[in-house]
Structure formats: C-alpha cells, structure tokens
Design a protein around this motif. Structure first.
Motif, PDB file in Angstrom:
ATOM      1  N   THR A 104      -8.807  38.135 -78.043  1.00 23.47           N
ATOM      2  CA  THR A 104      -9.333  37.429 -76.881  1.00 23.47           C
ATOM      3  C   THR A 104      -8.600  36.109 -76.668  1.00 23.47           C
ATOM      4  O   THR A 104      -8.184  35.788 -75.548  1.00 23.47           O
ATOM      5  CB  THR A 104     -10.842  37.182 -77.048  1.00 23.47           C
ATOM      6  N   VAL A 105      -8.423  35.351 -77.746  1.00 24.39           N
ATOM      7  CA  VAL A 105      -7.754  34.050 -77.648  1.00 24.39           C
ATOM      8  C   VAL A 105      -6.311  34.221 -77.177  1.00 24.39           C
ATOM      9  O   VAL A 105      -5.863  33.547 -76.233  1.00 24.39           O
ATOM     10  CB  VAL A 105      -7.807  33.300 -79.000  1.00 24.39           C
ATOM     11  N   VAL A 106      -5.578  35.123 -77.814  1.00 20.55           N
ATOM     12  CA  VAL A 106      -4.170  35.321 -77.462  1.00 20.55           C
ATOM     13  C   VAL A 106      -4.034  35.863 -76.037  1.00 20.55           C
ATOM     14  O   VAL A 106      -3.175  35.410 -75.269  1.00 20.55           O
ATOM     15  CB  VAL A 106      -3.468  36.239 -78.486  1.00 20.55           C
ATOM     16  N   ALA A 107      -4.878  36.810 -75.654  1.00 17.65           N
ATOM     17  CA  ALA A 107      -4.810  37.358 -74.287  1.00 17.65           C
ATOM     18  C   ALA A 107      -5.054  36.271 -73.247  1.00 17.65           C
ATOM     19  O   ALA A 107      -4.346  36.213 -72.232  1.00 17.65           O
ATOM     20  CB  ALA A 107      -5.816  38.492 -74.128  1.00 17.65           C
ATOM     21  N   LEU A 108      -6.022  35.421 -73.489  1.00 15.38           N
ATOM     22  CA  LEU A 108      -6.287  34.327 -72.547  1.00 15.38           C
ATOM     23  C   LEU A 108      -5.116  33.354 -72.479  1.00 15.38           C
ATOM     24  O   LEU A 108      -4.746  32.898 -71.388  1.00 15.38           O
ATOM     25  CB  LEU A 108      -7.576  33.597 -72.928  1.00 15.38           C
ATOM     26  N   LEU A 109      -4.519  33.044 -73.619  1.00 13.92           N
ATOM     27  CA  LEU A 109      -3.364  32.142 -73.634  1.00 13.92           C
ATOM     28  C   LEU A 109      -2.163  32.751 -72.912  1.00 13.92           C
ATOM     29  O   LEU A 109      -1.483  32.070 -72.138  1.00 13.92           O
ATOM     30  CB  LEU A 109      -2.994  31.773 -75.069  1.00 13.92           C
ATOM     31  N   VAL A 110      -1.902  34.024 -73.160  1.00 15.42           N
ATOM     32  CA  VAL A 110      -0.777  34.693 -72.507  1.00 15.42           C
ATOM     33  C   VAL A 110      -1.009  34.766 -70.994  1.00 15.42           C
ATOM     34  O   VAL A 110      -0.105  34.470 -70.198  1.00 15.42           O
ATOM     35  CB  VAL A 110      -0.534  36.100 -73.108  1.00 15.42           C
ATOM     36  N   ALA A 111      -2.204  35.148 -70.582  1.00 17.48           N
ATOM     37  CA  ALA A 111      -2.514  35.216 -69.146  1.00 17.48           C
ATOM     38  C   ALA A 111      -2.391  33.836 -68.503  1.00 17.48           C
ATOM     39  O   ALA A 111      -1.851  33.705 -67.392  1.00 17.48           O
ATOM     40  CB  ALA A 111      -3.914  35.788 -68.941  1.00 17.48           C
ATOM     41  N   ALA A 112      -2.867  32.808 -69.176  1.00 12.07           N
ATOM     42  CA  ALA A 112      -2.761  31.446 -68.649  1.00 12.07           C
ATOM     43  C   ALA A 112      -1.302  31.014 -68.538  1.00 12.07           C
ATOM     44  O   ALA A 112      -0.904  30.373 -67.558  1.00 12.07           O
ATOM     45  CB  ALA A 112      -3.544  30.479 -69.536  1.00 12.07           C
ATOM     46  N   LEU A 172       4.344  41.507 -59.695  1.00 15.65           N
ATOM     47  CA  LEU A 172       4.480  40.527 -60.774  1.00 15.65           C
ATOM     48  C   LEU A 172       3.144  40.284 -61.476  1.00 15.65           C
ATOM     49  O   LEU A 172       3.103  40.128 -62.700  1.00 15.65           O
ATOM     50  CB  LEU A 172       5.059  39.220 -60.239  1.00 15.65           C
ATOM     51  N   VAL A 173       2.068  40.258 -60.711  1.00 14.50           N
ATOM     52  CA  VAL A 173       0.743  40.137 -61.325  1.00 14.50           C
ATOM     53  C   VAL A 173       0.493  41.326 -62.246  1.00 14.50           C
ATOM     54  O   VAL A 173       0.002  41.161 -63.374  1.00 14.50           O
ATOM     55  CB  VAL A 173      -0.365  40.019 -60.255  1.00 14.50           C
ATOM     56  N   CYS A 174       0.867  42.525 -61.784  1.00 13.60           N
ATOM     57  CA  CYS A 174       0.685  43.718 -62.622  1.00 13.60           C
ATOM     58  C   CYS A 174       1.524  43.647 -63.892  1.00 13.60           C
ATOM     59  O   CYS A 174       1.052  44.041 -64.966  1.00 13.60           O
ATOM     60  CB  CYS A 174       1.015  44.984 -61.830  1.00 13.60           C
ATOM     61  N   ILE A 175       2.757  43.145 -63.792  1.00 12.11           N
ATOM     62  CA  ILE A 175       3.585  42.991 -65.002  1.00 12.11           C
ATOM     63  C   ILE A 175       2.915  42.021 -65.959  1.00 12.11           C
ATOM     64  O   ILE A 175       2.812  42.285 -67.159  1.00 12.11           O
ATOM     65  CB  ILE A 175       4.993  42.463 -64.672  1.00 12.11           C
ATOM     66  N   ALA A 176       2.484  40.882 -65.431  1.00  7.63           N
ATOM     67  CA  ALA A 176       1.844  39.876 -66.291  1.00  7.63           C
ATOM     68  C   ALA A 176       0.615  40.460 -66.974  1.00  7.63           C
ATOM     69  O   ALA A 176       0.401  40.243 -68.179  1.00  7.63           O
ATOM     70  CB  ALA A 176       1.469  38.639 -65.469  1.00  7.63           C
ATOM     71  N   LEU A 177      -0.180  41.222 -66.246  1.00  6.60           N
ATOM     72  CA  LEU A 177      -1.371  41.833 -66.835  1.00  6.60           C
ATOM     73  C   LEU A 177      -1.008  42.923 -67.837  1.00  6.60           C
ATOM     74  O   LEU A 177      -1.666  43.062 -68.871  1.00  6.60           O
ATOM     75  CB  LEU A 177      -2.278  42.381 -65.739  1.00  6.60           C
ATOM     76  N   ALA A 178       0.040  43.703 -67.546  1.00  9.20           N
ATOM     77  CA  ALA A 178       0.473  44.751 -68.476  1.00  9.20           C
ATOM     78  C   ALA A 178       0.969  44.140 -69.786  1.00  9.20           C
ATOM     79  O   ALA A 178       0.641  44.624 -70.873  1.00  9.20           O
ATOM     80  CB  ALA A 178       1.567  45.606 -67.840  1.00  9.20           C
ATOM     81  N   VAL A 179       1.748  43.071 -69.682  1.00  6.95           N
ATOM     82  CA  VAL A 179       2.234  42.398 -70.886  1.00  6.95           C
ATOM     83  C   VAL A 179       1.060  41.795 -71.651  1.00  6.95           C
ATOM     84  O   VAL A 179       0.972  41.910 -72.880  1.00  6.95           O
ATOM     85  CB  VAL A 179       3.279  41.313 -70.536  1.00  6.95           C
ATOM     86  N   THR A 180       0.142  41.182 -70.922  1.00  6.52           N
ATOM     87  CA  THR A 180      -1.035  40.587 -71.555  1.00  6.52           C
ATOM     88  C   THR A 180      -1.861  41.650 -72.274  1.00  6.52           C
ATOM     89  O   THR A 180      -2.287  41.455 -73.422  1.00  6.52           O
ATOM     90  CB  THR A 180      -1.896  39.848 -70.510  1.00  6.52           C
ATOM     91  N   ALA A 181      -2.074  42.784 -71.636  1.00  6.23           N
ATOM     92  CA  ALA A 181      -2.836  43.872 -72.260  1.00  6.23           C
ATOM     93  C   ALA A 181      -2.108  44.424 -73.478  1.00  6.23           C
ATOM     94  O   ALA A 181      -2.738  44.737 -74.496  1.00  6.23           O
ATOM     95  CB  ALA A 181      -3.104  44.984 -71.244  1.00  6.23           C
ATOM     96  N   ILE A 230       0.061  42.806 -75.455  1.00  5.04           N
ATOM     97  CA  ILE A 230      -0.042  41.808 -76.529  1.00  5.04           C
ATOM     98  C   ILE A 230      -1.466  41.796 -77.089  1.00  5.04           C
ATOM     99  O   ILE A 230      -1.674  41.711 -78.303  1.00  5.04           O
ATOM    100  CB  ILE A 230       0.361  40.408 -76.009  1.00  5.04           C
ATOM    101  N   ALA A 231      -2.448  41.897 -76.204  1.00  4.25           N
ATOM    102  CA  ALA A 231      -3.846  41.932 -76.653  1.00  4.25           C
ATOM    103  C   ALA A 231      -4.078  43.120 -77.577  1.00  4.25           C
ATOM    104  O   ALA A 231      -4.741  42.991 -78.614  1.00  4.25           O
ATOM    105  CB  ALA A 231      -4.786  41.995 -75.450  1.00  4.25           C
ATOM    106  N   LEU A 232      -3.537  44.271 -77.225  1.00  9.32           N
ATOM    107  CA  LEU A 232      -3.675  45.464 -78.061  1.00  9.32           C
ATOM    108  C   LEU A 232      -3.048  45.244 -79.435  1.00  9.32           C
ATOM    109  O   LEU A 232      -3.661  45.541 -80.462  1.00  9.32           O
ATOM    110  CB  LEU A 232      -3.032  46.668 -77.366  1.00  9.32           C
ATOM    111  N   MET A 233      -1.847  44.698 -79.433  1.00 13.22           N
ATOM    112  CA  MET A 233      -1.165  44.447 -80.696  1.00 13.22           C
ATOM    113  C   MET A 233      -1.966  43.479 -81.569  1.00 13.22           C
ATOM    114  O   MET A 233      -2.181  43.736 -82.755  1.00 13.22           O
ATOM    115  CB  MET A 233       0.226  43.871 -80.437  1.00 13.22           C
ATOM    116  N   VAL A 234      -2.435  42.395 -80.975  1.00 14.08           N
ATOM    117  CA  VAL A 234      -3.188  41.398 -81.738  1.00 14.08           C
ATOM    118  C   VAL A 234      -4.517  41.980 -82.210  1.00 14.08           C
ATOM    119  O   VAL A 234      -4.954  41.713 -83.329  1.00 14.08           O
ATOM    120  CB  VAL A 234      -3.388  40.113 -80.903  1.00 14.08           C
TER     121      VAL A 234
END
Length: 163
Positions: A129-137, A104-113, A115-119
C-alpha cells in the motif's frame, strides 16, 4: 492558409505536430510493450500459480491496464493511417492528445499495479500500500502536475508559445 512568424503555414505546422506526436508515442509504446511482455511471462511461472486470489487479480488489473495503454497509445497512429490525406490533422492532434494522456495514465497505473504486486509478494500488504501510493504520487507529480504547473504559469517571454 495563414502564415506564421517563422514562415510555417498552418498545414505545415499541423503536419509537424502530428509527426511530433507520433514520435513521442514510440517512446511510450516501447515501455508499455516491455511491461506487457513481462506481465504475460509471469503467468507461466510456478510462483504465479501459488499466488493468492488478490495477487492474481492485481496482476490481471496490471495486464488490462497495459492492454488499454497499448490501444490508447497506438490509436493516434491508427487514426493517422485511416485519415491519411483526408485533411483531418487537426482532429488527429486534438483527439490523439487526449488518447495519449489517458494512455499515459494507464501506463502509470499498470506500472504502479505491477510494483504493488511485487512488493505484496515480497514484503506484504502494508508495504504494498505504501509503495503503491508513493509510486502513483510520483507519476502524478512528474508526468502531470509539474507540466500543468508550468502551463498555468503561461509562456515565458521570448518563448515560441504553442507552436
């Protein structure tokens, strides 16, 4: 075998818990498979070929995290098949739970990465950076901190406890 209040034996409880774990994995695996398919398709687009080295590295990180999530989330099913009828349900549950949590941690990080790429491509590095931190949080709070907080409070009166 010990009997529980509801008449369920230890063997029956372990069998039910293994089935519940495997059922929960179906939900998580579907999400990671969809993400993985999307990430694989991106590589064959003209936009990806024009991406910066950082963007391609971030994409690779997302792909590897999705691969790790796939392996970790399918591991309990594989363990169940390999250890089927060997009386090892307790170990399947114990280690399977750990594998799923890391998955689950890997899924959360994969989704975060992802979304970060898209943004990053659309809005730039600061927004990324802002969106990745918000999504990870958000993932951390909803998937891990909220249930941990409930767990630390203990079981409410009249609950089934750790059944």
């Amino acid at each position: 075998m010990s009997q529980h209040d509801e008449g369920e034996t230890e063997h029956q409880r372990l069998a039910r818990n293994v089935n519940e774990l495997l059922g929960e994995l179906r939900v998580a695996q579907t999400g990671v498979q969809i993400l993985f398919g999307f990430l694989l398709a991106v590589v064959f687009t003209p936009l990806f070929r024009a991406a910066s080295g950082f963007e391609q590295a971030l994409h690779l990180a997302a792909v590897l995290l999705a691969v790790m999530a796939t392996a970790l989330l399918s591991a309990p099913a594989a363990w169940h098949r390999v250890l089927f009828r060997s009386g090892r349900r307790y170990e399947i549950l114990r280690y399977g739970n750990r594998l799923v949590l890391v998955g689950l941690v890997c899924i959360a990080l994969a989704v975060t990465a992802t979304i970060a790429l898209m943004v990053k491509v659309i809005f730039g590095a600061v927004a990324m950076t802002v969106v990745a931190l918000l999504v990870a949080a958000f993932f951390t709070a909803v998937w891990f901190l909220a249930p941990l907080r409930l767990r630390l409070r203990g079981a409410p009166k009249g609950s089934l406890g750790a059944r």
